[in-house]
Design an enzyme around this catalytic site. Structure first.
Site, short mmCIF file in Angstrom:
data_model
loop_
_atom_site.label_atom_id
_atom_site.label_comp_id
_atom_site.label_asym_id
_atom_site.label_seq_id
_atom_site.Cartn_x
_atom_site.Cartn_y
_atom_site.Cartn_z
N ARG A 51 0.84 3.56 13.99
CA ARG A 51 0.45 3.42 15.40
C ARG A 51 0.33 1.98 15.86
NH1 ARG A 51 -0.83 7.95 13.58
NH2 ARG A 51 -1.30 6.67 11.80
N THR A 52 -0.42 1.18 15.14
CA THR A 52 -0.76 -0.15 15.66
C THR A 52 0.50 -1.00 15.78
OG1 THR A 52 -2.85 0.11 14.53
CG2 THR A 52 -2.38 -2.06 15.41
N LYS A 80 5.39 -14.61 -2.50
CA LYS A 80 5.57 -15.82 -3.33
C LYS A 80 4.30 -16.65 -3.35
CE LYS A 80 10.19 -16.00 -1.38
NZ LYS A 80 10.90 -16.70 -0.30
N ARG A 101 -1.97 -7.61 10.81
CA ARG A 101 -2.83 -6.73 9.99
C ARG A 101 -2.75 -7.22 8.55
NH1 ARG A 101 -2.92 -0.27 9.98
NH2 ARG A 101 -3.99 -0.77 11.92
N HIS A 129 -11.17 -3.88 14.01
CA HIS A 129 -9.88 -3.41 14.54
C HIS A 129 -10.02 -3.36 16.06
CE1 HIS A 129 -6.09 -1.54 14.88
NE2 HIS A 129 -6.22 -0.50 14.06
N1 CP Z 1 -5.19 3.82 14.09
C1 CP Z 1 -4.46 3.00 13.33
O1 CP Z 1 -4.79 1.82 13.11
O2 CP Z 1 -3.31 3.57 12.83
P1 CP Z 1 -2.26 2.85 11.91
O3 CP Z 1 -2.94 2.50 10.62
O4 CP Z 1 -1.13 3.81 11.74
O5 CP Z 1 -1.83 1.59 12.62
#
Ligand code: CP
Length: 360
Positions: A51-52, A80, A101, A129
């Site tokens: 999703r993100t 590396k 991320r 998040h």
């Molecule tokens: N909700 C969420 O962060 O989903 P993903 O881990 O798929 O990005």
């Protein structure tokens, strides 16, 4: 540089403005279709995501911009040994904005200190998040028409659940929020969230282990997955993984206008028979994530030279070591350990990267 590391990097007024922009995008998508023409978003995902990452990328395309992407540390020079700091410096040469991320807590803050373009935290380990929180707030607002006067239950992994931490942080700033924390003993909300956020903001909350008894009072139920990837012991994960399963039958106990949210992915904590219930909002939530990220990208590209709201670099203390094995300082040796004194009377310091507590 304007960065979004934590949801508290945005004021309440700014969150209102982002929600209004997202609602306008939903009504008038064509108006925004070339807003980011000639701009590039880099999505650096060193931990899995559906999703993100895809919603950030879809958001940038729908704004008329382009996307550069790294998925997985094994396909980039991170494999590396390149540091987060160097990666951020390098990617700033190619992109106008970065969404990152990373499995380590505090990694997005480290990236933001080196990048010369805005950095958005797309999830740093079990820490924060913020764009999921903006997604959740837009969803609550669209379902309930308000962000004040909400009784919300958080259910599942409240210890490592970064989406839970960020949403509690955000909602604590609204009026008359009541929180029910539903989890097994082992996965309770960390102390820094209970004392440092809920108590500090006088938010009424209680901790329970039983979902059924809490259901009837909730306006919003925020279900979460028990996250296998955050457990040091597989045995403990197996013991806790089926702690809560929301079923259509259990929902008969809930209000008729309950909104059920889940950041997804789900494993088995929401039975598929709940999906057809009009109270299930988790797939609407996915779509809202694209619109709010469009609004955020627009805002940050417009305000990139403004200072960040939260000044993390002020009054930092050296000479204390962060012992949290999930902190970015545990793997990147060159990062200086830095702390903030948060309670002078009790001698409590917190790591500026991961917020782990040290008492002196
Ligand atoms: N909700 C969420 O962060 O989903 P993903 O881990 O798929 O990005």
């Amino acid at each position: 540089m304007r960065n979004i590391i934590d949801v508290v990097d945005l004021s309440k007024d700014e969150i209102k403005e982002l929600i209004e922009t997202a609602l306008d995008i939903i009504e008038n998508p064509k108006k925004y279709s070339t807003s980011c023409a000639g701009k590039k978003l880099a999505t650096l995902f060193f931990e899995p995501s559906t999703r993100t990452r895809l919603s950030f990328e879809a958001a940038m395309y729908e704004l008329g911009g382009n996307v550069l992407s790294v998925t997985g540390s094994d396909t980039s020079s991170a494999s590396k040994g390149e540091s987060v700091s160097d990666t951020a410096k390098v990617v700033s040469c190619y992109a106008d904005i970065i969404a990152m991320r990373h499995p380590k807590e505090g990694s997005a803050y480290v990236a933001s200190r080196s990048a010369s373009v805005p950095v958005i935290n797309a999830g740093d380990g079990g820490h924060c998040h913020p764009t999921q929180t903006l997604t959740d707030l837009l969803t609550i607002y669209r379902q309930k028409g308000r962000l004040d006067n909400i009784t919300i239950g958080f259910c599942g992994d409240l210890k490592y659940g970064r989406t839970v931490h960020s949403l509690i942080n955000a909602l604590s700033r609204y009026d008359n929020i009541k929180v029910v924390l539903i989890s097994p003993e082992e996965l309770r909300l960390p102390g820094y969230m209970r004392y440092g956020v809920l108590d500090k903001n006088n938010v009424s909350y209680r901790e329970v282990s039983d979902l059924e008894s809490a259901l009837k009072e909730l306006d919003v139920l925020y279900m979460t997955r028990i996250q296998q990837e955050r457990f040091a012991s597989r045995e403990e994960y197996l013991r806790l993984k089926d702690s809560y399963v929301l079923t259509a039958e259990k929902l008969s106990l809930a209000k008729s206008d309950l909104a059920i949210l889940h950041p997804l992915p789900r494993v088995n904590e929401i039975s598929v028979d709940v999906d057809k219930d009009p109270r299930a909002c988790y797939f609407k939530q996915v779509l809202n994530g694209k619109y709010i990220r469009m609004a955020l990208i627009l805002k940050l590209l417009t305000e990139k030279d403004s200072p960040s709201l939260l000044q993390r670099d002020e009054s930092l203390i050296k000479g204390i070591k962060c012992e949290n094995p999930r902190c970015i300082t545990s793997t990147e040796q060159e990062i200086e350990h830095l702390f903030k004194l948060v309670d002078k009377e009790k001698g409590i310091y917190r790591c500026v990267y991961c917020e782990a507590k040290v008492e002196k």
